[in-house]
Write an enzyme that holds these catalytic residues in place. Structure first.
Site, short mmCIF file in Angstrom:
data_model
loop_
_atom_site.label_atom_id
_atom_site.label_comp_id
_atom_site.label_asym_id
_atom_site.label_seq_id
_atom_site.Cartn_x
_atom_site.Cartn_y
_atom_site.Cartn_z
N GLU A 1 -3.23 -16.20 3.82
CA GLU A 1 -4.03 -15.37 4.71
C GLU A 1 -5.12 -16.23 5.33
O GLU A 1 -5.83 -16.94 4.62
CB GLU A 1 -4.65 -14.22 3.93
N LYS B 1 0.85 -1.19 0.00
CA LYS B 1 0.00 0.00 0.00
C LYS B 1 0.89 1.24 0.00
O LYS B 1 1.01 1.97 0.99
CB LYS B 1 -0.93 -0.02 1.21
#
Length: 279
Positions: free
Chosen positions: A196, A134
């Site tokens: 994840e 990000k």
């Protein structure tokens, strides 16, 4: 991590072209060609310096004859009022490069300062702070360098560095086990797989298929602590999702290995530094 000179110069040239275009109206019409000055970088707050060499490179690209001197280097602590370095030479060059130079220095120092604050909260634990993807488009190398300067570590640089099976990947390929098996049948031996997981059941599945790294997504500290016990060192555990400076210490205490924080790059506050011409 070393910054690539070709990348740095290309970034600076694009930034200067964006800012100056073809003329600097105020500077070109008001400043004599033979005018010379010295300007000082001055810290306006306390923090961690990062990007001073890149910031000064702006002036060397504009003018081969410019002289720069650095007093405080990347990674060193700043106190409000500290003089970081000087730029001497053509007044026009200093005025034309000032904003581009400061934009770079303020942003990189902001990332390093924020990272340092998070890292300080992890002292005495095994956890390390890591960045994410990000990042601001085009600035990823600068931001990841700044994270390291601030005491953090870099997560994967891009999608080619490692495979991360997120919830959408697992759902699309019939679950974690199938997704990992498909990847292993196609990936090279140097590649790692991160999975994840959202709960204890998915953690156990990721452990069974021998994922290299397991990301604990948006779990509570209590859930993370339970996952640490269940894992028992069989995989690296990464905490991620909504982590703040106020919550990071409690998360680090759970025993996770890595805490990834998007905020240290995508929403960091610029560090206040000025460039003042000495009268």
């Amino acid at each position: 991590m070393m910054l690539n000179k070709i990348y740095v110069d290309d970034l600076i040239k694009r930034a200067l072209t964006e800012d100056i275009n073809y003329i600097d109206l105020a500077t070109d019409y008001l400043t004599r060609e033979d005018s010379v000055s010295t300007a000082q970088y001055i810290a306006k707050d306390d923090g961690v310096l990062c990007g001073i060499d890149v910031a000064m490179r702006v002036f060397h690209i504009l003018d081969d004859d410019i002289k720069t001197e650095i007093f405080i280097h990347d990674g060193e602590k700043l106190k409000k009022g500290d003089i970081i370095g000087t730029v001497s030479g053509s007044t026009k060059t200093i005025l034309e490069g000032e904003r581009t130079s400061l934009n770079i220095l303020q942003h990189m120092s902001g990332v390093a300062t924020a990272t340092s604050a998070y890292a300080a909260q992890c002292e005495g634990t095994k956890a390390t702070i890591a960045d994410t993807r990000k990042t601001l488009p085009g600035l990823r190398p600068l931001e990841k360098y700044a994270v390291m300067i601030g005491g953090g570590r870099n997560h994967r640089y891009n999608l080619s560095d490692a495979a991360m099976i997120k919830d959408n990947h697992a759902d699309a390929y019939g679950g974690i086990t199938n997704a990992v098996n498909v990847l292993r049948s196609k990936m090279g031996h140097m590649n790692k797989i991160e999975v994840e997981v959202r709960n204890k059941e998915e953690l156990l599945e990721a452990l069974a298929v021998q994922a290299d790294v397991i990301m604990l997504d948006n779990m509570s500290p209590a859930e993370m602590a339970e996952c640490v016990k269940l894992t028992d060192g069989r995989a690296k555990l990464e905490a991620s999702g909504g982590i703040t400076l106020e919550s990071v210490r409690e998360i680090a205490m759970t025993g996770v290995d890595i805490i990834s924080v998007g905020a240290i790059t995508h929403s960091v506050k610029a560090f206040d530094i000025s460039l003042k011409i000495k009268k």
